[in-house]
Design an enzyme around this catalytic site. Structure first.
Site, PDB file in Angstrom:
ATOM      1  N   GLU A   1       0.707  -1.309  -0.059  1.00 37.89           N
ATOM      2  CA  GLU A   1       0.033   0.033  -0.106  1.00 37.89           C
ATOM      3  C   GLU A   1       0.798   1.159   0.055  1.00 37.89           C
ATOM      4  OE1 GLU A   1      -2.731  -0.261   3.349  1.00 37.89           O
ATOM      5  OE2 GLU A   1      -4.025  -1.816   2.313  1.00 37.89           O
TER       6      GLU A   1
ATOM      7  N   GLU B   1      -5.538  -8.667   1.132  1.00 37.95           N
ATOM      8  CA  GLU B   1      -6.252  -8.517   2.278  1.00 37.95           C
ATOM      9  C   GLU B   1      -7.853  -8.279   2.160  1.00 37.95           C
ATOM     10  OE1 GLU B   1      -4.805  -5.057   4.490  1.00 37.95           O
ATOM     11  OE2 GLU B   1      -2.432  -5.656   4.146  1.00 37.95           O
TER      12      GLU B   1
HETATM   13  C1  PNW Z   1      -4.338  -1.836   5.575  1.00 34.66           C
HETATM   14  N1  PNW Z   1      -7.240   3.644   4.718  1.00 34.66           N
HETATM   15  O1  PNW Z   1      -4.206  -0.780   6.062  1.00 34.66           O
HETATM   16  C2  PNW Z   1      -2.911  -2.530   6.061  1.00 34.66           C
HETATM   17  O2  PNW Z   1      -2.155  -3.240   4.973  1.00 34.66           O
HETATM   18  C3  PNW Z   1      -3.144  -3.263   7.295  1.00 34.66           C
HETATM   19  O3  PNW Z   1      -1.672  -3.091   7.667  1.00 34.66           O
HETATM   20  C4  PNW Z   1      -4.086  -2.659   8.270  1.00 34.66           C
HETATM   21  O4  PNW Z   1      -4.099  -3.450   9.470  1.00 34.66           O
HETATM   22  C5  PNW Z   1      -5.523  -3.073   7.300  1.00 34.66           C
HETATM   23  O5  PNW Z   1      -5.379  -2.476   5.901  1.00 34.66           O
HETATM   24  C6  PNW Z   1      -6.562  -2.758   8.013  1.00 34.66           C
HETATM   25  O6  PNW Z   1      -6.722  -1.292   8.272  1.00 34.66           O
HETATM   26  C7  PNW Z   1      -4.998   0.392   5.685  1.00 34.66           C
HETATM   27  O7  PNW Z   1      -7.275   4.690   5.683  1.00 34.66           O
HETATM   28  C8  PNW Z   1      -4.827   1.669   6.365  1.00 34.66           C
HETATM   29  O8  PNW Z   1      -7.926   3.764   3.812  1.00 34.66           O
HETATM   30  C9  PNW Z   1      -5.986   2.644   6.187  1.00 34.66           C
HETATM   31  C10 PNW Z   1      -6.525   2.607   5.247  1.00 34.66           C
HETATM   32  C11 PNW Z   1      -6.426   1.354   4.170  1.00 34.66           C
HETATM   33  C12 PNW Z   1      -5.786   0.161   4.752  1.00 34.66           C
END
Ligand code: PNW
Length: 483
Positions: free
Chosen positions: A168, A373
């Site tokens: 990401e 994921e």
């Molecule tokens: C992902 N957003 O993070 C990550 O790859 C993981 O480490 C995390 O725990 C998981 O999704 C759940 O949040 C994100 O704000 C964090 O759009 C933030 C966002 C998207 C994905």
């Protein structure tokens, strides 16, 4: 009722995903150096309830039991990340044999159980000295990453065949350097765009290094999804708001890979912030075509509209904290509260958007895909029978896996599906308040308990068909499996 879909094909990988800082703990053990997340977590007020990843799931010491549990669940793949500061404590100096040794031990356990490792080289734990030297807005960081990737693949290339460079990059660039809601907590819109480019470059450089060392390896980049639907599709201003977010969140990473260019509209939208002179001749030739597979992380969809001054309204885009904007140059885009049921993250549940996104990625990227994921956070409770009846999560996973299976019927070359996450863990700025796991973790005792969703997933994997949502946990009314 589950729609009648054919079983998942042989070789389709069913797994779960985690990330180093979120589960390992042991942050000062065996020579690991500090990362930007250690720094953020130890800065007062930066993480909910003052939580840190110092111990988290203590996976560093409990990996043997955790892998045995994966095997019991039937997982055929495990997506995890290697911590750069464990392997190379300062990010540019010597490599740490004890860090390599930990991941060798983990890979030994996975091998013993026939679980395919999918390794991510960077899931956000940048060694602090590299941030002190400027972080991702500094071009040198891309070359430091290349060197770390090369050495790590030299170490593990004979036992790992699926490598992901970055997890990401959107979150790294924009939550880390513009919104400030993630480490390193900076709010510098122009620098965040340079960071995005250097992440693309880092991916390209590392991808070529991986192929030199291990020509047969599969190299992927994992992208998180933004599906910005216009609030009023008949209003051109709302449609344009959606176009802006698509450029800044999706195409900024997709186009360099496919066509070796940045979208014209993105450059135009951000012209007041930067002239993009950080893109040097030849950079995009390194990035174009540098990937065999795209990892898709999907949680929710968004509704946006044109509203100058609208951004930052409560609940807007699902990103918490931070004083800046996650969408530099597009502050006139307002994120509205999504319709329908939301998870405790405030994220909506929209399986049909997931189906549409997989079709779009297949069409626009022309590459095999993997769901790297997908999952949901809820306030799970332990019932009087000792079990965690997480019916909401079972429904979420059931509906999204069905959408993925349907996308395969519609022509998408989908190679696997990874649930986020194997176990409850440190959810970044939210600390331990958000539970995404198939396994519940009691953060006082670190005891793990299978949630109903774990039994549902076990049954799905066993039959290679999406199990009904009321699948009875194995063992009926006997106590749940725990360790
Ligand atoms: C992902 N957003 O993070 C990550 O790859 C993981 O480490 C995390 O725990 C998981 O999704 C759940 O949040 C994100 O704000 C964090 O759009 C933030 C966002 C998207 C994905």
């Amino acid at each position: 009722m589950t729609p009648v879909l054919p079983p998942f094909p042989d070789g389709f990988l069913f797994g779960a995903a985690t990330a180093s800082y979120q589960i390992e703990g042991a942050v000062a053990e065996d020579g690991r150096g500090p990362s930007i997340w250690d720094t953020r977590a130890h800065t007062p007020g930066m993480i909910r309830d003052g939580d840190t990843g110092d111990i988290t799931d203590d996976h560093y010491h409990r990996y043997t039991d955790d892998v045995a549990t994966m095997a019991e669940m039937g997982l055929t793949a495990y997506r995890f990340s290697m911590a750069w500061p464990r392997i190379q404590p300062t990010g540019s100096g010597p490599f740490n044999e004890a860090g390599f040794a930990f991941y060798h031990r983990l890979l030994d356990e996975l091998e013993k159980h026939g679980i395919e490792p999918l390794v991510t080289l960077y899931h956000w734990d940048l060694p602090q000295p590299l941030e002190d030297a400027g972080g991702w807005p500094n071009r040198d960081t891309a070359y430091a990453f290349e060197a770390y990737a090369r050495r790590t693949v030299e170490e593990f290339g004979d036992r790992v065949s699926h490598w992901t460079t970055l997890n990401e990059p959107w979150c790294t660039a924009f939550l880390g350097y513009s919104q400030g809601s993630h480490a390193p907590s900076r709010t510098e819109p122009a620098a965040s765009l340079a960071a995005a480019h250097h992440l693309n470059l880092a991916h390209g450089l590392a991808s070529h290094a991986i192929k030199e060392v291990a020509p047969a390896a599969t190299v992927s980049l994992v992208l998180n999804t933004h599906i910005p639907r216009p609030w009023d599709p008949s209003n051109p201003a709302d449609v344009d708001a959606s176009r802006r977010i698509d450029a800044l969140a999706n195409r900024i990473f997709m186009d360099p890979l496919v066509s070796g260019t940045y979208p014209d509209d993105l450059v135009e939208d951000t012209r007041e912030l930067t002239d993009w002179s950080f893109v040097r001749d030849g950079d995009l030739d390194i990035v174009r075509g540098s990937v065999d597979l795209i990892g898709v992380n999907y949680y929710s969809s968004h509704v946006v509209r044109f509203n100058p001054g609208g951004q930052g309204l409560p609940g807007a885009d699902g990103h918490v904290g931070g004083a800046g904007t996650a969408f530099p140059g597009s502050e006139m885009v307002e994120f509205l509260q999504p319709h329908g049921p939301v998870t405790t993250m405030g994220w909506n549940q929209d399986a049909s958007a997931f189906h549409g996104h997989l079709l779009r990625m297949h069409r626009d990227m022309g590459l095999p895909l993997m769901v790297t994921e997908n999952g949901a956070a809820f306030d799970d409770v332990v019932s009087s029978d000792g079990r965690v009846h997480d019916a909401d999560r079972v429904t979420y996973l059931h509906d999204h896996l069905t959408a993925a299976r349907q996308a395969m019927e519609d022509g998408v070359d989908l190679r696997g599906y990874m649930v986020w996450s194997l176990l409850d863990n440190f959810e970044w700025a939210h600390g331990y308040s958000q539970r995404f796991g198939l396994l519940r973790v009691d953060f006082d005792t670190l005891r793990r308990v299978w949630k109903d969703s774990a039994y549902w997933y076990q049954e799905t994997i066993r039959t290679r068909r999406i199990a009904e949502i009321d699948t009875v946990p194995e063992g009926g009314t006997t106590p749940p499996t725990s360790y």
